[in-house]
Design a protein around this motif. Structure first.
Motif, short mmCIF file in Angstrom:
data_model
loop_
_atom_site.label_atom_id
_atom_site.label_comp_id
_atom_site.label_asym_id
_atom_site.label_seq_id
_atom_site.Cartn_x
_atom_site.Cartn_y
_atom_site.Cartn_z
N THR A 1 -8.46 -4.55 3.20
CA THR A 1 -7.51 -4.15 4.05
C THR A 1 -6.66 -3.13 3.18
O THR A 1 -6.72 -2.91 2.07
N ASP A 2 -6.08 -2.23 3.74
CA ASP A 2 -5.41 -1.08 3.22
C ASP A 2 -3.86 -1.16 3.34
O ASP A 2 -3.06 -0.26 3.20
N SER A 3 -3.43 -2.56 4.15
CA SER A 3 -1.84 -2.76 4.26
C SER A 3 -1.61 -4.27 4.40
O SER A 3 -2.78 -4.99 4.41
N ILE A 4 -0.36 -4.58 4.17
CA ILE A 4 0.03 -6.03 4.33
C ILE A 4 1.15 -6.16 5.38
O ILE A 4 1.94 -5.25 5.32
N LEU A 5 0.88 -7.09 6.10
CA LEU A 5 1.82 -7.26 7.16
C LEU A 5 3.08 -8.30 6.71
O LEU A 5 2.74 -9.37 6.37
N PHE A 6 4.34 -7.74 6.83
CA PHE A 6 5.41 -8.52 6.26
C PHE A 6 6.25 -9.04 7.42
O PHE A 6 6.51 -8.03 8.43
N SER A 7 6.37 -10.05 7.44
CA SER A 7 7.20 -10.93 8.63
C SER A 7 8.54 -11.76 8.15
O SER A 7 8.30 -12.52 7.27
N TRP B 1 -2.73 -7.97 -9.19
CA TRP B 1 -4.05 -8.01 -9.25
C TRP B 1 -4.55 -8.62 -7.67
O TRP B 1 -5.68 -8.05 -7.10
N LEU B 2 -3.86 -9.33 -7.15
CA LEU B 2 -4.26 -9.92 -6.00
C LEU B 2 -4.08 -8.91 -4.90
O LEU B 2 -4.85 -8.85 -3.76
N VAL B 3 -3.07 -8.03 -5.18
CA VAL B 3 -2.96 -7.06 -4.13
C VAL B 3 -3.96 -5.86 -4.20
O VAL B 3 -4.49 -5.34 -3.26
N ARG B 4 -4.19 -5.44 -5.67
CA ARG B 4 -5.27 -4.67 -5.74
C ARG B 4 -6.59 -4.99 -5.26
O ARG B 4 -7.58 -4.01 -4.91
N GLN B 5 -6.86 -6.17 -5.28
CA GLN B 5 -8.25 -6.94 -4.86
C GLN B 5 -8.06 -7.03 -3.37
O GLN B 5 -9.18 -7.46 -2.86
N LEU C 1 6.26 -8.22 -3.21
CA LEU C 1 5.89 -8.98 -2.18
C LEU C 1 6.82 -9.63 -1.39
O LEU C 1 6.81 -10.20 -0.63
N SER C 2 8.10 -9.44 -1.95
CA SER C 2 9.42 -9.76 -1.18
C SER C 2 9.42 -9.27 0.11
O SER C 2 9.69 -7.90 0.19
N VAL C 3 9.77 -10.09 1.42
CA VAL C 3 9.85 -9.64 2.45
C VAL C 3 10.84 -8.90 2.62
O VAL C 3 10.87 -7.62 3.28
N THR C 4 12.12 -9.05 2.21
CA THR C 4 13.32 -8.43 2.41
C THR C 4 13.37 -6.71 1.65
O THR C 4 14.24 -6.09 1.95
N VAL D 1 2.87 -2.48 5.81
CA VAL D 1 3.18 -1.66 5.12
C VAL D 1 1.77 -1.39 4.22
O VAL D 1 1.19 -2.13 3.83
N PRO D 2 1.54 0.03 3.96
CA PRO D 2 0.45 0.45 3.56
C PRO D 2 0.39 0.03 1.81
O PRO D 2 1.57 -0.30 1.06
N LEU D 3 -0.78 -0.19 1.22
CA LEU D 3 -0.75 -0.92 -0.18
C LEU D 3 -0.01 0.22 -1.05
O LEU D 3 0.43 -0.15 -2.09
N THR D 4 -0.34 1.67 -0.67
CA THR D 4 0.40 2.50 -1.50
C THR D 4 1.91 2.39 -1.68
O THR D 4 2.52 2.39 -2.77
N ASP D 5 2.62 2.00 -0.59
CA ASP D 5 4.01 1.47 -0.57
C ASP D 5 4.25 0.24 -1.47
O ASP D 5 5.50 0.22 -2.07
N VAL D 6 3.55 -0.63 -1.32
CA VAL D 6 3.57 -1.77 -2.26
C VAL D 6 3.56 -1.49 -3.81
O VAL D 6 4.23 -1.93 -4.47
N GLU D 7 2.36 -0.54 -4.07
CA GLU D 7 2.38 -0.26 -5.42
C GLU D 7 3.50 0.54 -5.82
O GLU D 7 4.12 0.27 -7.08
#
Length: 270
Positions: free
Chosen positions: A204-210, A169-173, A232-235, A220-226
């Motif tokens: 946003t349409d992406s998340i920065l993983f560091s 839900w957090l990602v989709r929002q 949301l594991s960085v590794t 990473v695009p949200l489509t790849d997270v889906e």
């Protein structure tokens, strides 16, 4: 305070997932807050370490269940405090803050509440772990366009069940903008790794993983997270660089082996 008493206090803190916030961590969380906000809020402020790195001109708001710690926070310039349980006695629940910093206790039990802070989420966080309850409270208190930097236990990035539903839900929002993996031994009293989640009420349409230990990151695009079941594991998205290897010449290695075999054979024949 005697060493024996301090040791006992640390053990109590560990039992409820509470650890000392070093100045370096406070400064790190500050880097995720853009500009200089007019007001900043910490829902579990303790002695005010996370708020202390903001200028005196910034209005600081903090709540905590520990009266002694809150008394220390009251010494901060421009600070307004509230004593009480965040879930049963939330302060400023009708306010919205453009900046929030938080280091909530990890995976403590809580009594699920049915109020406006949780009503829009697909499910209520499990009673055995309050991590997502803190996150939902922070989302509720965050102003449109605002930014929250929250230190969390890495399990929030991959645990399933209700937490998996809430993470999706957090990602989709489009609330999750960054996930930063912090190396172990950052805290004085524990060696566990942690993550800093950067939440924003902005599209946003992406998340920065560091990966802060190996200084590598990837957007990473949200489509790849889906596609990765909303983990949301960085590794999952960022791997540390391969260590440099010595140059390897297979022909030379083979020739060296042949020369060695010949020397051994001559030794046996003489």
């Amino acid at each position: 305070m005697t060493v024996h008493t301090m040791k006992g206090l640390r053990e109590q803190f560990k039992a409820v997932g509470k650890f000392h916030t070093p100045p370096e961590l406070a400064l790190l969380l500050r880097t995720f807050i853009p500009g200089e906000p007019a007001r900043v809020y910490d829902p579990t402020c303790g002695a005010g370490a996370l708020l202390s790195v903001f200028p005196d001109s910034v209005a600081k708001f903090g709540q905590d269940i520990d009266a002694a710690a809150l008394a220390d926070a009251e010494l901060l310039p421009n600070f307004t405090g509230a004593l009480g349980d965040l879930f049963t006695e939330p302060a400023w629940v009708d306010e919205r803050f453009e900046a929030i910093v938080a280091n909530p206790p990890f995976s403590v039990k809580w009594e699920p509440q049915a109020d406006e802070r949780f009503m829009y989420a697909p499910t209520v966080p499990t009673a055995s772990r309050a991590d997502f309850a803190f996150l939902l409270h922070i989302v509720h208190m965050l102003a449109d366009g605002g930014t929250a930097a929250v230190l969390s236990f890495p399990g929030v990035c991959y645990r399933m069940g209700r937490e998996g539903q809430l993470r999706e839900w957090l990602v989709r929002q489009q609330l999750v903008h960054e996930v930063n993996l912090i190396p172990g031994d950052t805290f004085v009293d524990t060696s566990i790794a942690t993550v800093v989640l950067v939440l924003r009420k902005a599209p946003t349409d992406s998340i920065l993983f560091s990966d802060r230990e190996h200084d590598v990151e990837r957007r990473v695009p949200l489509t790849d997270v889906e596609a990765n079941n909303f983990t949301l594991s960085v590794t999952t998205y960022v791997q540390p660089p391969e260590p440099e290897r010595e140059p390897f010449d297979p022909w030379e290695v083979e020739q060296a082996a042949r020369r060695g075999a010949c020397r051994q054979l001559r030794t046996e024949l003489t």
